[in-house]
Design a protein around this motif. Structure first.
Motif, PDB file in Angstrom:
ATOM      1  N   UNK A 198       1.286  26.948  -1.347  1.00  0.00           N
ATOM      2  CA  UNK A 198      -0.022  26.764  -2.185  1.00  0.00           C
ATOM      3  C   UNK A 198      -1.011  25.564  -1.537  1.00  0.00           C
ATOM      4  N   UNK A 199      -0.393  24.466  -1.137  1.00  0.00           N
ATOM      5  CA  UNK A 199      -1.094  23.466  -0.761  1.00  0.00           C
ATOM      6  C   UNK A 199      -1.608  23.596   0.715  1.00  0.00           C
ATOM      7  N   UNK A 200      -1.294  24.726   1.354  1.00  0.00           N
ATOM      8  CA  UNK A 200      -1.341  24.620   2.789  1.00  0.00           C
ATOM      9  C   UNK A 200      -0.666  23.793   3.877  1.00  0.00           C
ATOM     10  N   UNK A 201       0.547  23.250   3.510  1.00  0.00           N
ATOM     11  CA  UNK A 201       1.367  22.447   4.315  1.00  0.00           C
ATOM     12  C   UNK A 201       2.265  23.400   4.736  1.00  0.00           C
ATOM     13  N   UNK A 202       1.870  23.637   6.112  1.00  0.00           N
ATOM     14  CA  UNK A 202       2.905  24.597   6.857  1.00  0.00           C
ATOM     15  C   UNK A 202       3.915  24.252   7.261  1.00  0.00           C
TER      16      UNK A 202
ATOM     17  N   UNK B 124       0.831  -1.182  -0.006  1.00  0.00           N
ATOM     18  CA  UNK B 124       0.051   0.220  -0.066  1.00  0.00           C
ATOM     19  C   UNK B 124       0.789   1.245  -0.081  1.00  0.00           C
ATOM     20  N   UNK B 125       2.160   1.002   0.178  1.00  0.00           N
ATOM     21  CA  UNK B 125       3.289   2.319   0.252  1.00  0.00           C
ATOM     22  C   UNK B 125       4.245   2.042  -0.530  1.00  0.00           C
ATOM     23  N   UNK B 126       3.948   1.345  -1.873  1.00  0.00           N
ATOM     24  CA  UNK B 126       5.168   1.118  -2.661  1.00  0.00           C
ATOM     25  C   UNK B 126       5.432   2.349  -3.660  1.00  0.00           C
ATOM     26  N   UNK B 127       4.636   3.221  -3.662  1.00  0.00           N
ATOM     27  CA  UNK B 127       5.013   4.532  -4.444  1.00  0.00           C
ATOM     28  C   UNK B 127       4.474   5.780  -3.486  1.00  0.00           C
ATOM     29  N   UNK B 128       5.211   7.051  -3.883  1.00  0.00           N
ATOM     30  CA  UNK B 128       5.272   8.061  -3.054  1.00  0.00           C
ATOM     31  C   UNK B 128       3.574   8.673  -3.148  1.00  0.00           C
ATOM     32  N   UNK B 129       3.051   8.508  -4.523  1.00  0.00           N
ATOM     33  CA  UNK B 129       1.875   8.827  -4.779  1.00  0.00           C
ATOM     34  C   UNK B 129       0.720   8.315  -3.715  1.00  0.00           C
ATOM     35  N   UNK B 130       0.987   7.004  -3.308  1.00  0.00           N
ATOM     36  CA  UNK B 130       0.136   6.384  -2.411  1.00  0.00           C
ATOM     37  C   UNK B 130      -0.396   6.995  -1.091  1.00  0.00           C
TER      38      UNK B 130
ATOM     39  N   UNK C  22      -0.204  16.332  -5.220  1.00  0.00           N
ATOM     40  CA  UNK C  22       0.057  15.553  -4.230  1.00  0.00           C
ATOM     41  C   UNK C  22       0.304  16.349  -2.847  1.00  0.00           C
ATOM     42  N   UNK C  23       0.823  17.235  -2.724  1.00  0.00           N
ATOM     43  CA  UNK C  23       1.113  18.073  -1.595  1.00  0.00           C
ATOM     44  C   UNK C  23      -0.179  18.366  -1.118  1.00  0.00           C
ATOM     45  N   UNK C  24      -1.276  18.531  -1.877  1.00  0.00           N
ATOM     46  CA  UNK C  24      -2.746  19.002  -1.287  1.00  0.00           C
ATOM     47  C   UNK C  24      -3.298  17.564  -0.813  1.00  0.00           C
ATOM     48  N   UNK C  25      -2.898  16.605  -1.439  1.00  0.00           N
ATOM     49  CA  UNK C  25      -3.229  15.171  -0.970  1.00  0.00           C
ATOM     50  C   UNK C  25      -2.901  14.864   0.492  1.00  0.00           C
ATOM     51  N   UNK C  26      -1.565  15.166   0.487  1.00  0.00           N
ATOM     52  CA  UNK C  26      -0.797  14.980   1.889  1.00  0.00           C
ATOM     53  C   UNK C  26      -1.556  15.818   2.957  1.00  0.00           C
ATOM     54  N   UNK C  27      -1.615  17.217   2.642  1.00  0.00           N
ATOM     55  CA  UNK C  27      -2.417  17.895   3.693  1.00  0.00           C
ATOM     56  C   UNK C  27      -3.780  17.378   4.059  1.00  0.00           C
ATOM     57  N   UNK C  28      -4.481  16.883   3.311  1.00  0.00           N
ATOM     58  CA  UNK C  28      -5.943  16.394   3.453  1.00  0.00           C
ATOM     59  C   UNK C  28      -5.633  15.099   3.958  1.00  0.00           C
ATOM     60  N   UNK C  29      -4.618  14.551   4.028  1.00  0.00           N
ATOM     61  CA  UNK C  29      -4.455  13.082   4.738  1.00  0.00           C
ATOM     62  C   UNK C  29      -3.711  13.262   6.070  1.00  0.00           C
TER      63      UNK C  29
END
Length: 355
Positions: free
Chosen positions: A351-355, A155-161, A200-207
């Protein structure tokens, strides 16, 4: 937490330390029963802060009689000092623990190209600047620590995951200005393009399971505590905790494992500590001897054994815990790309809100 030095390293690291200014220290290395210190000296500007490096300096002095005078700064202050000193800088060698900042030093003209057959033979081309201005001395993988009871490795074999809905509210990370996050984002920009990297950065923020905070070790502890299921971290923090004298740190790793996700199926993201010849080095010959020494078996072995970093040379000896992960392929990112996208990486995080 830094791993305790081995007995051999402690014996090698008899070092005098004196304060320079609030964020800098100057040291001179020496050791009894070695080559007399008649070989002159060299001035080392370094952003690495590991006690194990002192053993390398002492071993070099022991082998050559050349004293190492060290000035230690964080990377931004080190670059600012080189800028302020200009052509009058006494720096002979520059060492920085991040490939992006090392690339900045090269691009600002603080490093000068030089040819050296010994270094070229030891360090693969992938870890050498194509203009000959600097090369990698130790590697660190920016990867994923995961909860083995809740996450399958596939489930974590790609950074996109990490940005997928599967991990909504389950990701722990450091702040966006953490140097290793900036360099990882630079790599993703180069490989994916700016728009996908932003998504991807926005997805990380959401997660995110919590607001970005703490060190890499804190991210691993958060996974073990059930605060998140996955965390972005450098590999060596996990290895240090696994072999720590602290039982609580060892317990953290019992149900946490490392995954080496891929970028476009080409390998994991590796950052570098780099070294180069200062542009106005007053002790050029001594500096080059030191740079060669950093790629030799003794120094490379200390990097692997005492700081759990991966060597950059092909023939270095590694301890079992480091060797167990050494088969993972590295994304063949060109070294100039580490610095090229640095400013854009920070803008994307904002931009992604990743502070």
């Amino acid at each position: 937490m830094i791993k305790r030095l081995s007995t051999a390293a402690l014996l090698a690291s008899s070092v005098l330390v004196a304060a320079c200014q609030p964020q800098a220290t100057e040291t001179a290395s020496s050791q009894a029963d070695c080559v007399p210190s008649t070989g002159g000296a060299l001035n080392l500007y370094t952003a690495r802060h590991y006690a194990s490096d002192e053993a390398i300096y002492a071993a070099f002095t022991c082998a050559t009689g050349i004293a190492v005078h060290k000035i230690e700064f964080r990377a931004p202050e080190l670059l600012a000092r080189l800028q302020a000193e200009g052509a009058s800088s006494p720096a002979d060698v520059v060492v920085i623990q991040d490939a992006g900042a090392m690339g900045e030093a090269a691009n600002e003209g603080f490093l000068v190209p030089f040819e050296d057959a010994t270094i070229d033979a030891r360090v693969p081309e992938q870890w050498r600047d194509p203009q000959g201005r600097w090369f990698g001395i130790a590697r660190r993988a920016r990867i994923v620590a995961y909860d083995t009871q809740r996450v399958r490795p596939e489930e974590v074999d790609d950074y996109a995951d990490l940005a997928s809905p599967r991990f909504r509210g389950k990701v722990c990370v450091q702040t966006s200005d953490a140097v290793y996050n900036l360099t990882l984002m630079s790599a993703l920009i180069d490989r994916w393009g700016s728009q996908r990297a932003l998504e991807w950065a926005r997805g990380i923020v959401a997660n995110m399971a919590r607001q970005p905070q703490g060190s890499d070790s804190d991210q691993i502890r958060a996974v073990a505590a059930g605060q998140c299921e996955v965390a972005i971290t450098n590999h060596y923090y996990f290895l240090r905790m696994a072999e720590s004298d602290d039982a609580a740190d060892r317990a953290v790793t019992e149900h946490v494992a490392l995954a080496f996700p891929q970028i476009n199926g080409q390998g994991s993201h590796f950052n570098l500590s780099g070294a180069g010849l200062a542009a106005h080095a007053p002790n050029r010959e001594n500096a080059i001897r030191f740079l060669e020494f950093l790629t030799g078996p003794q120094a490379q072995g200390i990097f692997a054994t005492e700081t759990n970093e991966f060597p950059t040379t092909t023939e270095a000896t590694m301890p079992e815990d480091v060797a167990a992960y050494s088969h993972h392929a590295a994304d063949p990112l060109p070294l100039p790309a580490y610095a090229e996208h640095r400013a854009e990486a920070q803008r994307i995080f904002e931009q992604a809100g990743w502070r």
